[in-house]
Design a protein around this motif. Structure first.
Motif, PDB file in Angstrom:
ATOM      1  N   TYR A   1       3.328  -8.376 -14.457  1.00 24.81           N
ATOM      2  CA  TYR A   1       4.383  -8.672 -13.498  1.00 24.81           C
ATOM      3  C   TYR A   1       3.966  -9.901 -12.715  1.00 24.81           C
ATOM      4  CZ  TYR A   1       7.700  -7.999  -9.669  1.00 24.81           C
ATOM      5  OH  TYR A   1       8.696  -8.163  -8.737  1.00 24.81           O
TER       6      TYR A   1
ATOM      7  N   TYR B   1       9.510   8.891  -7.387  1.00 27.13           N
ATOM      8  CA  TYR B   1       8.278   9.599  -7.768  1.00 27.13           C
ATOM      9  C   TYR B   1       7.275   9.648  -6.639  1.00 27.13           C
ATOM     10  CZ  TYR B   1       9.768  10.207 -12.542  1.00 27.13           C
ATOM     11  OH  TYR B   1      10.429  10.615 -13.635  1.00 27.13           O
ATOM     12  N   HIS B   2       7.418   8.753  -5.698  1.00 26.57           N
ATOM     13  CA  HIS B   2       6.591   8.792  -4.492  1.00 26.57           C
ATOM     14  C   HIS B   2       6.993  10.011  -3.643  1.00 26.57           C
ATOM     15  CE1 HIS B   2       5.147   6.570  -0.641  1.00 26.57           C
ATOM     16  NE2 HIS B   2       4.132   7.191  -1.222  1.00 26.57           N
TER      17      HIS B   2
ATOM     18  N   VAL C   1       0.812  -7.370  -0.143  1.00 28.03           N
ATOM     19  CA  VAL C   1       0.466  -6.055  -0.696  1.00 28.03           C
ATOM     20  C   VAL C   1      -0.559  -6.206  -1.817  1.00 28.03           C
ATOM     21  CG1 VAL C   1       1.323  -4.051  -1.944  1.00 28.03           C
ATOM     22  CG2 VAL C   1       2.672  -5.035  -0.085  1.00 28.03           C
TER      23      VAL C   1
ATOM     24  N   GLY D   1       0.915  12.133  -3.480  1.00 32.09           N
ATOM     25  CA  GLY D   1       2.175  11.403  -3.460  1.00 32.09           C
ATOM     26  C   GLY D   1       2.253  10.338  -4.537  1.00 32.09           C
ATOM     27  N   ASN D   2       1.460  10.493  -5.586  1.00 29.10           N
ATOM     28  CA  ASN D   2       1.412   9.517  -6.677  1.00 29.10           C
ATOM     29  C   ASN D   2       1.030   8.128  -6.200  1.00 29.10           C
ATOM     30  OD1 ASN D   2       2.049  11.349  -8.697  1.00 29.10           O
ATOM     31  ND2 ASN D   2       4.247  11.155  -8.278  1.00 29.10           N
ATOM     32  N   GLU D   3       0.327   8.055  -5.075  1.00 31.45           N
ATOM     33  CA  GLU D   3      -0.168   6.765  -4.608  1.00 31.45           C
ATOM     34  C   GLU D   3      -1.502   6.491  -5.277  1.00 31.45           C
ATOM     35  OE1 GLU D   3      -0.131   6.862  -0.318  1.00 31.45           O
ATOM     36  OE2 GLU D   3       1.955   7.544  -0.301  1.00 31.45           O
TER      37      GLU D   3
ATOM     38  N   LEU E   1       3.552   1.850 -10.266  1.00 35.38           N
ATOM     39  CA  LEU E   1       3.823   3.247 -10.609  1.00 35.38           C
ATOM     40  C   LEU E   1       4.797   3.323 -11.781  1.00 35.38           C
ATOM     41  CD1 LEU E   1       3.362   6.217  -9.975  1.00 35.38           C
ATOM     42  CD2 LEU E   1       5.138   6.100  -8.233  1.00 35.38           C
TER      43      LEU E   1
ATOM     44  N   LEU F   1      -4.280  -4.599  -2.124  1.00 31.45           N
ATOM     45  CA  LEU F   1      -4.810  -3.827  -3.261  1.00 31.45           C
ATOM     46  C   LEU F   1      -6.129  -4.415  -3.732  1.00 31.45           C
ATOM     47  CD1 LEU F   1      -1.810  -2.997  -5.593  1.00 31.45           C
ATOM     48  CD2 LEU F   1      -3.225  -1.439  -4.265  1.00 31.45           C
TER      49      LEU F   1
ATOM     50  N   ARG G   1      -8.697  -3.439  -1.436  1.00 34.70           N
ATOM     51  CA  ARG G   1      -9.074  -2.048  -1.611  1.00 34.70           C
ATOM     52  C   ARG G   1     -10.095  -1.923  -2.740  1.00 34.70           C
ATOM     53  NH1 ARG G   1      -6.496   2.574   0.499  1.00 34.70           N
ATOM     54  NH2 ARG G   1      -5.403   1.018   1.717  1.00 34.70           N
TER      55      ARG G   1
ATOM     56  N   ARG H   1      -2.611   3.876   3.386  1.00 30.41           N
ATOM     57  CA  ARG H   1      -1.205   3.478   3.419  1.00 30.41           C
ATOM     58  C   ARG H   1      -0.348   4.701   3.176  1.00 30.41           C
ATOM     59  NH1 ARG H   1       0.301  -1.813   2.404  1.00 30.41           N
ATOM     60  NH2 ARG H   1       2.074  -1.084   1.201  1.00 30.41           N
ATOM     61  N   ALA H   2       0.546   5.023   4.136  1.00 30.26           N
ATOM     62  CA  ALA H   2       1.525   6.075   3.891  1.00 30.26           C
ATOM     63  C   ALA H   2       2.823   5.348   3.599  1.00 30.26           C
ATOM     64  CB  ALA H   2       1.660   6.979   5.109  1.00 30.26           C
ATOM     65  N   GLY H   3       3.183   5.296   2.373  1.00 29.01           N
ATOM     66  CA  GLY H   3       4.357   4.541   1.994  1.00 29.01           C
ATOM     67  C   GLY H   3       4.061   3.743   0.750  1.00 29.01           C
ATOM     68  N   MET H   4       5.086   3.101   0.203  1.00 26.84           N
ATOM     69  CA  MET H   4       4.906   2.415  -1.064  1.00 26.84           C
ATOM     70  C   MET H   4       5.790   1.182  -1.073  1.00 26.84           C
ATOM     71  SD  MET H   4       5.223   4.144  -4.815  1.00 26.84           S
ATOM     72  CE  MET H   4       3.735   5.101  -4.867  1.00 26.84           C
ATOM     73  N   SER H   5       5.176   0.027  -1.281  1.00 26.49           N
ATOM     74  CA  SER H   5       5.944  -1.207  -1.343  1.00 26.49           C
ATOM     75  C   SER H   5       6.516  -1.387  -2.747  1.00 26.49           C
ATOM     76  CB  SER H   5       5.032  -2.378  -1.026  1.00 26.49           C
ATOM     77  OG  SER H   5       4.118  -2.524  -2.093  1.00 26.49           O
ATOM     78  N   HIS H   6       7.325  -2.438  -2.930  1.00 27.53           N
ATOM     79  CA  HIS H   6       7.889  -2.677  -4.264  1.00 27.53           C
ATOM     80  C   HIS H   6       6.798  -2.988  -5.284  1.00 27.53           C
ATOM     81  CE1 HIS H   6       7.550  -6.643  -2.421  1.00 27.53           C
ATOM     82  NE2 HIS H   6       7.655  -7.198  -3.617  1.00 27.53           N
ATOM     83  N   ILE H   7       5.683  -3.546  -4.818  1.00 26.99           N
ATOM     84  CA  ILE H   7       4.575  -3.845  -5.737  1.00 26.99           C
ATOM     85  C   ILE H   7       3.969  -2.545  -6.269  1.00 26.99           C
ATOM     86  CG2 ILE H   7       2.265  -4.849  -5.901  1.00 26.99           C
ATOM     87  CD1 ILE H   7       4.432  -6.942  -5.642  1.00 26.99           C
ATOM     88  N   GLU H   8       3.654  -1.635  -5.326  1.00 29.22           N
ATOM     89  CA  GLU H   8       3.069  -0.365  -5.771  1.00 29.22           C
ATOM     90  C   GLU H   8       4.062   0.435  -6.594  1.00 29.22           C
ATOM     91  OE1 GLU H   8       2.413  -0.378  -1.821  1.00 29.22           O
ATOM     92  OE2 GLU H   8       0.314   0.259  -1.842  1.00 29.22           O
TER      93      GLU H   8
END
Lengths: 509, 503
Positions: free
Chosen positions: B219, A103-104, B231, B187-189, A229, B235, B238, A218-225
């Motif tokens: 979690y 989905y990212h 991470v 990007g759904n971020e 999601l 957040l 942020r 941040r351009a990208g997504m870690s497992h946390i984000e």
């Protein structure tokens, strides 16, 4: 109307085979000019298009028309806005290719599609309402109109917006503790930062420094984000289903003709941007009349583009010079004091011809120029004076080679050659070579300290770099058509410094 | 809002405002560094402030009077002023000793929040001390500047306000975890993170019941998931960004308040130092009377060169001049007769007046200038014979570039680097034009032709002063109003130095 092929010429697909700059570029400082022109646009690889002069006057005119249209500020603004958005489209698509979470990745493809639709629609809309004259842009406009009204494009644009709207309405909460987090729907919680800001408002002295700016996007997504999601897709499933559908249906949405227009139009934009600064300083540019048949050339208020660019912020004025050739004249012989602007003048002569052959507006107020086949330059090199005989030999070999390859349609620039030989040798050699050049019937400029060359025949024209008649130590950098002459001066120092009674009355408010 | 406003009634001093273009010439010709050193008493900061404030001359009478009144209070209550000055100094001292600092921009919001939090805690008692001084002295001080300052402190630093500050400092430790609201961006971020106050604090039982049904997903990170913890920390940062920004700005605001207070008081402290120094030398000072720039006013009693007094460490000769209505003052007379000293005393007094200071005189009144320029003979030029006159003209032309109506120009033996006839003629043209254009000129000159021209031709807006020499040849270093004399006195000097020896 012909089908649109390329904005650079009417021919079938414009190709640049040139892979390195022409030999004469460094002598004429054209390398500096092209570096400066293309530097802001490195991702487009524009240099080959500036290394390839045109050989037919018709394509020169085709490009001049496009240039003129783009000089319309509104047209330029819109084409630029389009290009900027296309950069964003490419960046987003490149990003999406590297992403791990579904989905990212799909989110970024959606963004790219949104920007692309926006860019194309906006450009088509703006061009439709603009008066255009060039064959190139008229054909492109027509292509664009047909494209945006196609069913495929219409469905791309509508669906992208619907999906985006649904996603942007999602609001959620994250509660962060030590080593754990929770995700829930947003339920009207109030902003706490404002309260803190209000409390400390009264301590404000000046505009405070912003501390937030340092946070990197941040351009990208870690497992946390990705986990967050995932929780969000469970809280709000519908908008994500719509996104899946969109990406399946529109997986290749870029149009090839539009993509290559975006690339090729940068040739014009880069050049016009480059000269815009200089135009604002009042320096004149014009579209030369280009001919491959007549050698009666003429330029008013020309100048050296590399010099003007180098001095653009120095505040020192750029001196404008005229030249012309009437039948049967072919060679401008330039004499005058050292550092008087002779070399600059010679460079300018060749630069103007070269830039004209690209289809560009040239530095000057009014011009008629010759569409040459080759340019040859010979500039005295400072180095290697230990072996005079060897050097002279090399020089003569090079000149011989130039004369052998040159034709009646070539341009020769000879700059202060033979300065390290004896006077007698220099005069003899120069006269010999001049005779050959005149015999070849080529065009050129010859910078020299030998007055004799200036009056060698009906094909030579004498030009002199001038000094200030008031003060001979001051160079004016004006190069004018006249026989060499001595200057005398009588000068009031006060007047020079603007300190007479009348001058001060003028100067003070 | 906490504003110091001791230098201007309505704004802070702007330390970034450009100094006048001729700052180097002025500093050298008027020996300003000597003055700044006396004001600084060895303190570099006082030196810099004195220099910066003095070189940014005021153009309006109201602000000059505003500063004069603040300065009068300072001269009257030097101990209180020095006490106030100690407060920002102590703040700086604590910052240094306790390593208090606001983390720079690239730091994480968590770090910024923590640093500024400590800085605020270290400021609260200093602010209280400042308020006690205000409570004590608000009635004593007479100047609008100080009265406004004290009233502002009392108003802005009320007890309940300081209590609110402390409440927020407690809440900002976030014992229940950091609650953020967010939305889906490109990007759904996650984007638009906003720090929120939890609802349950102010909720009714009914609202809590209704909220019960909405699902929550949790979690927990694996204990060795360091990347994940990082991470999560990002957040959190942020979400804290805005509040960290707000608290850091608050800390910065307080720091800035102390810095401005230190800066503005430093100027008055410098004046105080100078005043005490001159008093010890037995030299008088007076608060000058400024009049509008378009008038022509210059009258003084006992005007002396303050830098000369400071350098010699003793009282020096003062001049009494009445030159009201004059636009051109031509000073002639023997070398070493006090002409340059007089010219410098004029420039210094003008400059000090337009900084809001007292001046070195028993009394002094003058019109304001819109710019003060100096064109002094340059000693080092003596060797470069050929270019010297041209260099003079070049400097003069630069000055003309900057002149505005009602500017002042001090000329010291200008245009003397050529023969007298040429020099006089060019000087005549320049002076005539400057007079027409309403420039006020003080001209020390040996150009007799020039002086005679103005003596014979021009009207009553020119005054001639001459360095006095008594009949026995001694100089008094005083100037008197007197017509220019053709003979000069260089021969005196020659004799003095060479004696009567023959070649």
């Amino acid at each position: 109307m012909m089908a649109f092929l390329s904005i650079l010429g009417e021919r079938d697909g414009f190709q640049f085979e040139t892979t390195s700059q022409p030999d004469f570029f460094p002598d004429l400082n054209l390398d500096q000019i092209v570096d400066a022109i293309t530097r802001p646009k490195q991702e487009y690889n524009l240099k080959p298009s500036f290394w390839t002069p045109l050989s037919d006057a018709e394509t020169v005119r085709y490009r001049q028309e496009v240039m003129r249209d783009l000089e319309n500020e509104m047209v330029m603004k819109r084409v630029k806005a389009f290009s900027e958005r296309m950069i964003v489209v490419r960046r987003y698509l490149g990003l999406a290719e590297r992403l791990d979470f579904d989905y990212h990745r799909k989110g970024w493809i959606l963004e790219a599609a949104l920007v692309y639709c926006d860019a194309v629609t906006a450009l088509a809309g703006h061009l439709a309402g603009t008066s255009l004259r060039s064959r190139g842009l008229l054909a492109f406009r027509e292509y664009l109109q047909r494209y945006i009204h196609s069913a495929a494009f219409q469905s791309l644009a509508t669906e992208a917006q619907q999906v985006k709207k649904a996603l942007s309405e999602v609001t959620y909460c994250v509660i962060i503790g030590i080593g754990r987090f929770k995700v829930k729907r947003y339920q009207g919680e109030t902003d706490y930062s404002q309260e803190v800001e209000r409390t400390f408002e009264k301590f404000k002295q000046r505009d405070a420094q912003d501390y937030v700016v340092g946070l990197p996007e941040r351009a990208g997504m870690s497992h946390i984000e990705a986990k967050i999601l995932e929780f969000i897709t469970r809280l709000y499933p519908e908008p994500f289903a719509a996104l899946d559908h969109f990406c399946t249906k529109h997986n290749q949405f870029l149009d090839e003709i539009i993509r290559s227009f975006d690339q090729e139009v940068q040739f014009y934009i880069a050049y016009l941007d480059f000269i815009a600064d200089l135009k604002r300083q009042g320096l004149p540019f014009c579209y030369p009349e280009v001919t491959a048949t007549s050698k009666e050339i003429e330029v008013h208020d020309g100048f050296d583009l590399a010099l003007a660019h180098a001095r653009r912020n120095s505040g020192s004025p750029i001196v404008l010079n005229d030249f012309c050739l009437h039948e049967p004249e072919r060679i401008l012989v330039v004499t005058g004091p050292n550092q008087g602007g002779k070399t600059t003048f010679a460079r300018m002569f060749a630069q103007l011809h070269y830039l004209a052959s690209l289809g560009c507006p040239i530095p000057g107020r009014k011009a008629r120029l010759f569409l040459f086949d080759r340019i040859f330059t010979h500039f005295e090199r400072g180095e290697d004076i230990h072996n005079l005989r060897g050097k002279l030999e090399d020089d003569l070999i090079r000149i011989h080679d130039m004369l052998a390859r040159g034709t009646a349609n070539s341009i020769f620039i000879m700059n202060e050659i033979f300065t390290s030989t004896t006077f007698q040798d220099a005069l003899f050699l120069s006269e010999e070579i001049m005779a050959r050049l005149m015999n070849l019937d080529a065009l050129g400029v010859w910078v020299t300290f030998l007055d004799e060359l200036a009056s060698m025949g009906e094909k030579t024209v004498s030009m002199v770099a001038m000094v200030d008649p008031e003060e001979p130590t001051t160079r004016t950098f004006k190069v004018v058509r006249r026989p060499a002459d001595g200057l005398a001066y009588a000068l009031s120092l006060a007047q020079k410094h603007g300190l007479t009674y009348e001058q001060i009355m003028e100067r003070l408010p | 809002m906490m504003k110091v406003y001791l230098l201007y009634p309505d704004r802070d001093f702007d330390p970034s405002q450009p100094l006048p273009a001729n700052v180097e010439d002025i500093t050298r010709d008027l020996a300003l560094d000597t003055l700044f050193k006396a004001m600084a008493r060895g303190d570099d900061f006082l030196f810099q402030v004195a220099r910066q404030v003095m070189l940014s001359n005021l153009g309006d009478i109201a602000t000059i009077i505003y500063r004069q009144e603040v300065l009068r209070d300072c001269l009257k209550y030097p101990d209180v002023v020095r006490q106030i000055y100690q407060i920002p100094l102590e703040f700086l001292e604590r910052k240094r000793k306790q390593w208090l600092w606001i983390s720079p921009r690239h730091s994480s919001p968590g770090a910024i929040l923590s640093g500024s939090h400590h800085l605020l805690e270290a400021s609260v008692d200093l602010l209280c001390r400042l308020r006690r001084i205000a409570d004590q002295h608000v009635e004593d001080f007479a100047s609008p500047g100080f009265r406004r300052f004290f009233a502002m402190i009392q108003r802005e630093l009320a007890d309940e306000y300081l209590a609110t500050v402390e409440k927020h400092l407690r809440m900002l430790r976030f014992p229940q975890g950091v609650l953020l609201s967010a939305q889906l961006g490109k990007g759904n971020e996650g984007t638009n993170y906003i720090l929120c106050k939890p609802n349950d604090a102010d909720r009714s039982w009914l609202q809590r019941l209704l909220a019960f049904g909405s699902p929550t997903y949790s979690y927990t990170l694996h204990p060795r998931d360091e990347a994940g913890a990082r991470v999560l920390g990002e957040l959190r940062d942020r979400g804290l960004a805005r509040v960290a920004n707000a608290v850091a700005q608050a800390a910065e605001h307080i720091e800035s308040f102390f810095n401005v207070l230190r800066f503005e008081l430093a100027f008055y402290l410098g004046c105080l130092n100078l005043y005490e120094h001159l008093a010890a030398l037995g030299e008088p000072v007076a608060f000058p009377q400024p009049v509008p720039a378009d008038e022509r006013r210059f009258s003084c009693v006992g005007l002396y060169d303050v830098t000369l007094a400071l350098t010699m460490g003793k009282g020096v000769v003062g001049n009494n001049i009445a030159a009201d209505g004059k636009s051109l003052v031509i000073v002639t007379g023997p070398n070493q007769g006090g002409k340059t000293t007089f010219l410098r005393s004029v420039g210094l007094a003008q400059w000090m007046m337009q900084s809001g200071m007292f001046v070195a005189a028993e009394s002094f009144a003058a019109n304001l200038h819109t710019g003060l320029f100096t064109h002094f003979k340059r000693e080092e030029d003596k060797t470069m014979e050929s270019g010297k006159f041209e260099e003079e003209l070049k400097r003069m032309s630069t000055i003309v570039d900057h002149l505005t109506p009602n500017a002042s120009l001090l000329l010291n033996e200008s245009l003397a680097a050529t023969n007298e006839r040429e020099g006089s003629e060019i000087a005549r043209q320049i002076m005539s034009a400057l007079l027409r254009k309403r420039i006020k000129v003080f001209y020390v000159t040996h150009l007799y032709e020039l002086a005679r021209h103005f003596y014979e031709r021009e009207g009553d807006n020119v005054i001639f002063l001459r360095a006095e020499r008594l009949p026995d040849g001694t100089r008094t270093f005083r100037l008197r109003e007197a017509r220019p004399l053709e003979t000069n006195f260089g021969i005196d000097l020659y004799r003095e130095i060479f004696g009567l020896e023959k070649q």
